[in-house]
Design a protein around this motif. Sequence first.
Motif, PDB file in Angstrom:
ATOM      1  N   LYS A 119       0.824  -1.213   0.000  1.00  0.00           N
ATOM      2  CA  LYS A 119       0.000   0.000   0.000  1.00  0.00           C
ATOM      3  C   LYS A 119       0.861   1.269   0.000  1.00  0.00           C
ATOM      4  N   ARG A 120       2.186   1.087   0.092  1.00  0.00           N
ATOM      5  CA  ARG A 120       3.152   2.191   0.165  1.00  0.00           C
ATOM      6  C   ARG A 120       3.011   3.007   1.444  1.00  0.00           C
ATOM      7  N   ASN A 121       2.457   2.381   2.474  1.00  0.00           N
ATOM      8  CA  ASN A 121       2.416   2.997   3.803  1.00  0.00           C
ATOM      9  C   ASN A 121       3.680   2.551   4.548  1.00  0.00           C
ATOM     10  N   TYR A 122       4.824   3.065   4.145  1.00  0.00           N
ATOM     11  CA  TYR A 122       6.102   2.526   4.593  1.00  0.00           C
ATOM     12  C   TYR A 122       6.369   2.743   6.084  1.00  0.00           C
ATOM     13  N   ASP A 123       5.941   3.875   6.633  1.00  0.00           N
ATOM     14  CA  ASP A 123       6.138   4.117   8.068  1.00  0.00           C
ATOM     15  C   ASP A 123       5.372   3.084   8.901  1.00  0.00           C
TER      16      ASP A 123
END
Length: 499
Positions: A255-259
Amino acid sequence: MIFKYIFCFIFLFYSLINGQSSQEKSIDSLWNLAAGKHSYAEKGSKEMLRLCTEVYYQSKNINYDKGTLRALVKMSEIYQNEQNYKESLSKINEGLILAEKTRNYVIWSDLLTLESGIYQEFGYYDKSRENCHKALSIADQITETDRKHIARSNIFRQQASTIDKENTLSNKYDSVKFYYGKAYAESKALSDTFPQKNKYLAKNVKNIASIYLLQNKIPEAEQYLAEFEDLTKNEKNSVEYISFYTLKGNIENKKRNYDKAVEYFNHSIHLSEEYKILPSKLIESYSGIAESYLGLQDYKNQAFYLSKAKKITDSLANAEKKIIEEIPSEHTEKNENHLLFYAIPILIVVLLILSYFLFNRKKTVSQEETTTTVEEEKATNDTSPDLLSENGVEDPDLNRLDYIIELAQNNDKSFYLKFSEIFPAFNETLLSISSQLTPSDLEYCALMKLNFDTKQIAVVKKTSVSSVESRKYRIRKKLNIDSSENIYKWLMKIQTNYK
């Protein structure tokens, strides 16, 4: 007078039986300490092994077979989780002899399933499947219904894992999901009064979620992981949450929610380090968090975690080579009965491997792959050692390069370590592309990087040409290399940061 002797005999017999029963109760109490819910987290693997060893020797001293078998199963599980396959196989084989002798079908089935997992790790997939089929036939003889469901659930889960690792079926994910579904159905059939029903349900639910994730079906994966959380809401600090947090991290990466992904991976790493028994799980967590930091453009942390993954991979590679080399010598030290039980599986493995590759050559490896392999061999044979420096090895010192090539040609145990020292970024790059690569896969890639053709690799690894071709095919699939592309040229392009 005769009545006096009869009375004394009865008294002595009763004392012996009562003494045995008292000792068995003492052993059972010690076992309960080792088999508790949070034993791993509270005691750690070393203390668990100490307790199990105590149970083992006390049971052996009074011929308490149930206690001996319990200890052997638990010790083999711990050793397997630590990737100490030599010790795990030793305990499994001892347990199999005793379980068959005493007709303990529950433990007999469990040990065969554990052994199947080790064969899978070594790439002996036919033998792994054979063990599962035998375990199922043994499990069908278990009279206690719930225990039978658990045994069958474990076997189906192992079958799914073997298909996933072998990675040759075109519809692999559907097949894996099918067996995970069967495992889930078995755990669903457990009686409502069975105390660990939710635990087995949760394990299978999580496995199904992992397959949906691999198929990029994120909503379905999240739905099953939510069910897992509901089933384990009172067990947040359990070993099952190691892979749960890794799955959640991988979902957030997609989802590219890397944090958020970093947060989940850190939870997974923390639990792995707390339990200190699952180094292979740390590889998944380190690879995943490295991907997160890549997305965050934090290249320093990305390199740091890739390096940590590499260290574990190298360590497991050494362990894998050691066990393959040492198992035969271990068998020769056993007594006559042990020789029979050790020699037959090894002979079966050899025969199955030979038949597997003869048969699989026609059915698994497609004509297109065979054609590609031929083309690769031509390209390889026409390639001089100088091509290495033109395609990814940065200005190599030819003496050092010749040295590691010589180590490889002699099948020297130190080859892979020396290669990794000279080309430190090679494994990191490959693992960042596919975390499914095994230590053995990476060694094959190293040989191809050094321009060893199929026949040369077969000689070095003391295996058949068809075995090498099959391994190269599986590596190609894991790295998602197009069938039209030469795998040697592809590997040459991998940057190595030559030291």
